[in-house]
Motif scaffolding. Sequence first.
Motif, PDB file in Angstrom:
ATOM      1  N   VAL A 111     -68.902 -84.277  14.534  1.00 31.24           N
ATOM      2  CA  VAL A 111     -67.637 -84.257  15.277  1.00 31.24           C
ATOM      3  C   VAL A 111     -67.422 -85.563  16.020  1.00 31.24           C
ATOM      4  O   VAL A 111     -66.340 -86.175  15.963  1.00 31.24           O
ATOM      5  CB  VAL A 111     -67.610 -83.066  16.261  1.00 31.24           C
ATOM      6  N   LEU A 112     -68.452 -86.019  16.725  1.00 33.29           N
ATOM      7  CA  LEU A 112     -68.342 -87.274  17.478  1.00 33.29           C
ATOM      8  C   LEU A 112     -68.115 -88.462  16.541  1.00 33.29           C
ATOM      9  O   LEU A 112     -67.354 -89.382  16.856  1.00 33.29           O
ATOM     10  CB  LEU A 112     -69.602 -87.497  18.315  1.00 33.29           C
ATOM     11  N   GLY A 113     -68.783 -88.448  15.386  1.00 33.37           N
ATOM     12  CA  GLY A 113     -68.614 -89.537  14.432  1.00 33.37           C
ATOM     13  C   GLY A 113     -67.199 -89.619  13.894  1.00 33.37           C
ATOM     14  O   GLY A 113     -66.602 -90.702  13.802  1.00 33.37           O
ATOM     15  N   LEU A 114     -66.628 -88.465  13.549  1.00 34.45           N
ATOM     16  CA  LEU A 114     -65.261 -88.443  13.037  1.00 34.45           C
ATOM     17  C   LEU A 114     -64.248 -88.831  14.110  1.00 34.45           C
ATOM     18  O   LEU A 114     -63.297 -89.576  13.847  1.00 34.45           O
ATOM     19  CB  LEU A 114     -64.931 -87.055  12.483  1.00 34.45           C
ATOM     20  N   VAL A 115     -64.457 -88.321  15.328  1.00 31.94           N
ATOM     21  CA  VAL A 115     -63.562 -88.687  16.432  1.00 31.94           C
ATOM     22  C   VAL A 115     -63.649 -90.190  16.699  1.00 31.94           C
ATOM     23  O   VAL A 115     -62.623 -90.869  16.869  1.00 31.94           O
ATOM     24  CB  VAL A 115     -63.907 -87.895  17.708  1.00 31.94           C
ATOM     25  N   GLY A 116     -64.879 -90.706  16.734  1.00 31.98           N
ATOM     26  CA  GLY A 116     -65.061 -92.141  16.957  1.00 31.98           C
ATOM     27  C   GLY A 116     -64.398 -92.982  15.887  1.00 31.98           C
ATOM     28  O   GLY A 116     -63.778 -94.014  16.173  1.00 31.98           O
ATOM     29  N   ALA A 117     -64.495 -92.528  14.615  1.00 27.97           N
ATOM     30  CA  ALA A 117     -63.880 -93.262  13.512  1.00 27.97           C
ATOM     31  C   ALA A 117     -62.364 -93.275  13.639  1.00 27.97           C
ATOM     32  O   ALA A 117     -61.712 -94.318  13.429  1.00 27.97           O
ATOM     33  CB  ALA A 117     -64.293 -92.637  12.183  1.00 27.97           C
ATOM     34  N   LEU A 118     -61.771 -92.125  13.984  1.00 28.32           N
ATOM     35  CA  LEU A 118     -60.323 -92.052  14.131  1.00 28.32           C
ATOM     36  C   LEU A 118     -59.823 -92.916  15.279  1.00 28.32           C
ATOM     37  O   LEU A 118     -58.806 -93.611  15.154  1.00 28.32           O
ATOM     38  CB  LEU A 118     -59.896 -90.598  14.339  1.00 28.32           C
ATOM     39  N   VAL A 119     -60.544 -92.886  16.402  1.00 31.20           N
ATOM     40  CA  VAL A 119     -60.136 -93.703  17.554  1.00 31.20           C
ATOM     41  C   VAL A 119     -60.306 -95.185  17.242  1.00 31.20           C
ATOM     42  O   VAL A 119     -59.457 -96.015  17.601  1.00 31.20           O
ATOM     43  CB  VAL A 119     -60.941 -93.311  18.809  1.00 31.20           C
ATOM     44  N   PHE A 120     -61.407 -95.530  16.569  1.00 35.07           N
ATOM     45  CA  PHE A 120     -61.619 -96.913  16.151  1.00 35.07           C
ATOM     46  C   PHE A 120     -60.499 -97.370  15.226  1.00 35.07           C
ATOM     47  O   PHE A 120     -59.997 -98.503  15.338  1.00 35.07           O
ATOM     48  CB  PHE A 120     -62.958 -97.047  15.421  1.00 35.07           C
ATOM     49  N   GLY A 121     -60.117 -96.491  14.287  1.00 31.97           N
ATOM     50  CA  GLY A 121     -59.035 -96.830  13.367  1.00 31.97           C
ATOM     51  C   GLY A 121     -57.725 -97.065  14.091  1.00 31.97           C
ATOM     52  O   GLY A 121     -56.978 -97.986  13.762  1.00 31.97           O
TER      53      GLY A 121
END
Length: 295
Positions: free
Chosen positions: A5-15
């Motif tokens: 969950v944290l990885g996907l959230v981090g990826a979306l925010v980074f994007g």
Amino acid sequence: MITVVLGLVGALVFGAADFLGGLSSKRISAVLTTAVSAVAGLVILGICALVVPGEWSTAAAVWGALSGVTGALAVFLLYACLAIGPMSILSPLTAVVSAVVPVTWGFIGGERLGPLAAAAIGLALVSVVLVGFVPEKGAVRPSAKGLIMAVASGALIGTFFILLDQTPDDSGLLPLVLNRGVNAAIMFTAFGIIVLVVRRGRARRAEPRPSVDARPAIRNGLALALACGALDGAANAVILVGLRAGDLSVMSVLIAMYPAGTILLAAVVLRERIAPLQWVGLALALAAAGILAVA
């Protein structure tokens, strides 16, 4: 599950941060965008650090500062290689390398994943390539210089993850505060040197200063850079928590899916078309995330 969950959230925010950073760079210089975003991230993380408990230590300061140097160099090389192009090849190459480096380091350090998780990581890497790669008619081959810069940028981004993973668990967000402080200092120094060189060059050639009409675009670019920095700081905080909660290998591969966030925002805001191959990549990314959550 929490790491996924944290990885996907981090990826979306980074994007999302990259999307705003790209818009800002079209209005002001890439160096200034990076410098201003670093300051914005520093302010956000500094405020959060007052709320999130953290123990100050030499290890937290050293690893945080080193990650700031690495991050500044990574961003510089990223913008430089994308300026050379083609972006459709160099961008996914950077993302893949940024995932491969921490995965390799994790294996060397003793991290072991089951067959299902290993297969999911491989699937995620394929999805990164498909999401970032857009076949273009008449697309040019990347130059050796562009390829070297892309690989170097990806390696430095991966090293950034490794350095964050070394920070003490009880240090809270303090390493990220050091990271942003060092990053901002480096980028503003670089920007100051560039401005000085440009002004001296104009003075020798007796060129006029930029038109006043450019000021609205500059203000808009600065606002976008500030928003970019706020999101980037938030993404870094999510990544740090994820690294402390799970494996470096899993977290770094999930974060490497950040081009998906950029592409989705470009489709919604700028109405850019998402190619069929990119939809396949997005589907594979979701499948890989689901497998990792189960594994």
